[in-house]
Design a protein around this motif. Structure first.
Motif, PDB file in Angstrom:
ATOM      1  N   PHE A 155       6.626  20.950 107.110  1.00 30.55           N
ATOM      2  CA  PHE A 155       7.162  20.084 106.057  1.00 30.55           C
ATOM      3  C   PHE A 155       7.277  20.834 104.737  1.00 30.55           C
ATOM      4  N   LEU A 156       6.291  21.679 104.435  1.00 27.33           N
ATOM      5  CA  LEU A 156       6.344  22.443 103.184  1.00 27.33           C
ATOM      6  C   LEU A 156       7.517  23.410 103.192  1.00 27.33           C
ATOM      7  N   LEU A 157       7.773  24.022 104.351  1.00 28.21           N
ATOM      8  CA  LEU A 157       8.894  24.952 104.462  1.00 28.21           C
ATOM      9  C   LEU A 157      10.223  24.222 104.282  1.00 28.21           C
ATOM     10  N   LEU A 158      10.375  23.063 104.926  1.00 28.26           N
ATOM     11  CA  LEU A 158      11.613  22.292 104.808  1.00 28.26           C
ATOM     12  C   LEU A 158      11.831  21.811 103.380  1.00 28.26           C
ATOM     13  N   ASP A 159      10.778  21.299 102.751  1.00 24.32           N
ATOM     14  CA  ASP A 159      10.904  20.830 101.365  1.00 24.32           C
ATOM     15  C   ASP A 159      11.204  21.984 100.417  1.00 24.32           C
ATOM     16  N   GLY A 160      10.558  23.127 100.654  1.00 23.96           N
ATOM     17  CA  GLY A 160      10.806  24.283  99.801  1.00 23.96           C
ATOM     18  C   GLY A 160      12.226  24.789  99.929  1.00 23.96           C
ATOM     19  N   TYR A 161      12.726  24.799 101.164  1.00 21.30           N
ATOM     20  CA  TYR A 161      14.112  25.239 101.381  1.00 21.30           C
ATOM     21  C   TYR A 161      15.094  24.280 100.714  1.00 21.30           C
ATOM     22  N   SER A 162      14.863  22.972 100.830  1.00 19.21           N
ATOM     23  CA  SER A 162      15.749  21.985 100.212  1.00 19.21           C
ATOM     24  C   SER A 162      15.760  22.141  98.701  1.00 19.21           C
ATOM     25  N   LEU A 163      14.591  22.345  98.111  1.00 24.10           N
ATOM     26  CA  LEU A 163      14.512  22.535  96.664  1.00 24.10           C
ATOM     27  C   LEU A 163      15.244  23.802  96.247  1.00 24.10           C
ATOM     28  N   LEU A 164      15.055  24.874  97.008  1.00 25.71           N
ATOM     29  CA  LEU A 164      15.736  26.131  96.705  1.00 25.71           C
ATOM     30  C   LEU A 164      17.249  25.970  96.808  1.00 25.71           C
ATOM     31  N   ALA A 165      17.725  25.198  97.797  1.00 31.05           N
ATOM     32  CA  ALA A 165      19.156  24.980  97.974  1.00 31.05           C
ATOM     33  C   ALA A 165      19.758  24.250  96.782  1.00 31.05           C
ATOM     34  N   VAL A 166      19.049  23.254  96.252  1.00 33.89           N
ATOM     35  CA  VAL A 166      19.549  22.519  95.084  1.00 33.89           C
ATOM     36  C   VAL A 166      19.601  23.431  93.869  1.00 33.89           C
ATOM     37  N   LEU A 167      18.544  24.218  93.666  1.00 31.07           N
ATOM     38  CA  LEU A 167      18.536  25.144  92.528  1.00 31.07           C
ATOM     39  C   LEU A 167      19.635  26.199  92.668  1.00 31.07           C
ATOM     40  N   ALA A 168      19.892  26.666  93.904  1.00 29.84           N
ATOM     41  CA  ALA A 168      20.960  27.640  94.121  1.00 29.84           C
ATOM     42  C   ALA A 168      22.318  27.023  93.819  1.00 29.84           C
ATOM     43  N   LEU A 169      22.503  25.751  94.206  1.00 29.43           N
ATOM     44  CA  LEU A 169      23.753  25.052  93.905  1.00 29.43           C
ATOM     45  C   LEU A 169      23.962  24.961  92.391  1.00 29.43           C
ATOM     46  N   LEU A 170      22.908  24.633  91.679  1.00 31.22           N
ATOM     47  CA  LEU A 170      22.995  24.541  90.222  1.00 31.22           C
ATOM     48  C   LEU A 170      23.267  25.910  89.607  1.00 31.22           C
ATOM     49  N   ALA A 171      22.551  26.927  90.079  1.00 27.37           N
ATOM     50  CA  ALA A 171      22.734  28.275  89.545  1.00 27.37           C
ATOM     51  C   ALA A 171      24.137  28.796  89.797  1.00 27.37           C
ATOM     52  N   ALA A 172      24.693  28.498  90.974  1.00 22.70           N
ATOM     53  CA  ALA A 172      26.039  28.964  91.299  1.00 22.70           C
ATOM     54  C   ALA A 172      27.071  28.339  90.372  1.00 22.70           C
ATOM     55  N   ARG A 173      26.894  27.074  90.016  1.00 22.23           N
ATOM     56  CA  ARG A 173      27.841  26.422  89.112  1.00 22.23           C
ATOM     57  C   ARG A 173      27.758  26.999  87.706  1.00 22.23           C
ATOM     58  N   VAL A 174      26.558  27.417  87.311  1.00 24.01           N
ATOM     59  CA  VAL A 174      26.396  27.991  85.970  1.00 24.01           C
ATOM     60  C   VAL A 174      26.931  29.419  85.918  1.00 24.01           C
ATOM     61  N   THR A 175      26.640  30.212  86.953  1.00 25.45           N
ATOM     62  CA  THR A 175      26.953  31.641  86.909  1.00 25.45           C
ATOM     63  C   THR A 175      28.345  31.981  87.425  1.00 25.45           C
ATOM     64  N   ARG A 176      29.046  30.995  88.019  1.00 26.23           N
ATOM     65  CA  ARG A 176      30.396  31.244  88.545  1.00 26.23           C
ATOM     66  C   ARG A 176      31.395  30.265  87.916  1.00 26.23           C
ATOM     67  N   PRO A 177      31.690  30.432  86.632  1.00 20.92           N
ATOM     68  CA  PRO A 177      32.655  29.539  85.984  1.00 20.92           C
ATOM     69  C   PRO A 177      34.083  29.860  86.421  1.00 20.92           C
ATOM     70  N   HIS A 178      35.009  28.988  86.054  1.00 17.44           N
ATOM     71  CA  HIS A 178      36.424  29.364  86.164  1.00 17.44           C
ATOM     72  C   HIS A 178      36.658  30.528  85.199  1.00 17.44           C
ATOM     73  N   VAL A 179      37.663  31.349  85.485  1.00 17.55           N
ATOM     74  CA  VAL A 179      37.935  32.519  84.643  1.00 17.55           C
ATOM     75  C   VAL A 179      39.430  32.628  84.394  1.00 17.55           C
ATOM     76  N   VAL A 180      39.788  32.841  83.120  1.00 16.66           N
ATOM     77  CA  VAL A 180      41.176  33.094  82.737  1.00 16.66           C
ATOM     78  C   VAL A 180      41.280  34.537  82.275  1.00 16.66           C
ATOM     79  N   SER A 181      42.110  35.310  82.939  1.00 16.79           N
ATOM     80  CA  SER A 181      42.353  36.689  82.527  1.00 16.79           C
ATOM     81  C   SER A 181      43.829  36.848  82.203  1.00 16.79           C
ATOM     82  N   ALA A 182      44.222  38.048  81.843  1.00 19.35           N
ATOM     83  CA  ALA A 182      45.627  38.298  81.517  1.00 19.35           C
ATOM     84  C   ALA A 182      46.517  38.181  82.742  1.00 19.35           C
TER      85      ALA A 182
END
Length: 281
Positions: A155-182
């Motif tokens: 149960f601890l492993l499953l809960d830890g993985y779920s928590l890590l997945a949510v944090l990774a989802l949040l981190a990906a949205r912050v660190t991978r914005p849309h980008v406008v280049s030339a």
């Protein structure tokens, strides 16, 4: 034969996982059932290894080096959906590292980052907090019930993985914005969507808010939507269709792209203003 062995493996693995959970929980299982499950999994794995070796050998005979032959073998044996899910996991871990280092992915000097994480940031953070509290609560409950240490670890492993997945989802949205280049507009949704649109194909761009978008990257009648919380607020019209690759690999063509930006007016202005991409020579 490889397809059949993979189908059998996918059918047996859940049973194998259930047996493992029961064993670490201290449940006594018939020896025959455990031996039979292990034997089936071992046979299927051996069949997959044999098929992989044959594919690797054929690739080497075609003149491919070891690295290329190995990649060819993986493409032949591992379904594209599984490969993409594994790549999402790895990219999510990378996003967590970038977030901790206060860096962003794919935003070179001279480009304009268009964030989209603000709309769901507090919600995902609150969700992660609730999951952490829930994990602690389950651990206390299992201790009170005098549950076996193996079951508590599962149960601890499953809960830890779920928590890590949510944090990774949040981190990906912050660190991978849309980008406008030339040269292009890059529309992203965390690690799941990465749509590159040449600016030469953009005929018009405007703010246009919609609240009923579906999916993570839906395409309907040539119109693609990459929403956040079912919302889009920027619409880009194209002179020619572009290929949209959905999270699990399906592709479609679109001449209109809608996406969400924290500051839609600024995003439209960035697309209407020529951008000097200093990252290029």
């Amino acid at each position: 034969m490889p397809r059949l062995s993979r189908a059998v493996l996918l059918a047996v693995l859940p049973v194998e996982l259930l047996l493992g959970v029961l064993l670490v929980s201290g449940v006594q299982l018939p020896a025959a059932a455990t031996v039979a499950a292990e034997a089936v999994v071992a046979l299927v794995l051996l069949a997959e290894l044999a098929a992989g070796w044959r594919e690797f050998t054929r690739a080497r005979r075609r003149g491919e080096d070891r690295g290329a032959a190995l990649r060819t073998t993986v493409r032949q044996l591992v379904p594209v959906q599984v490969r993409r899910i594994l790549s999402f996991e790895l990219k999510g871990i990378g996003a967590l590292l970038l977030w901790a280092a206060r860096r962003r992915n794919g935003v070179p000097p001279g480009t304009v980052a268009v964030p989209y994480a603000k709309e769901q940031f507090s919600t995902l953070l609150a969700f992660a907090f609730v999951m952490a509290v829930e994990a602690a609560g389950v651990e206390v409950l299992l201790l009170e019930l005098d549950a076996p240490a193996g079951l508590r670890a599962v149960f601890l492993l499953l809960d830890g993985y779920s928590l890590l997945a949510v944090l990774a989802l949040l981190a990906a949205r912050v660190t991978r914005p849309h980008v406008v280049s030339a040269h292009e507009l890059r529309v992203r949704s965390g690690v799941f969507v990465d749509l590159r649109i040449p600016r030469a194909l953009i005929s018009s761009v405007r703010t246009s808010r919609k609240y009923d978008e579906r999916g993570m990257a839906s395409v309907e009648d040539g119109r693609c939507a990459v929403p956040v919380a079912s919302q889009t607020n920027v619409t880009v019209e194209l002179t020619e269709p572009v290929t949209v690759e959905r999270p699990l690999g399906r592709r479609a063509r679109a001449t209109t792209v809608r996406f969400f930006a924290d500051a839609p007016t600024a995003a439209v202005e960035a697309l209407r203003t020529p951008v000097t991409d200093r990252a290029r020579p």
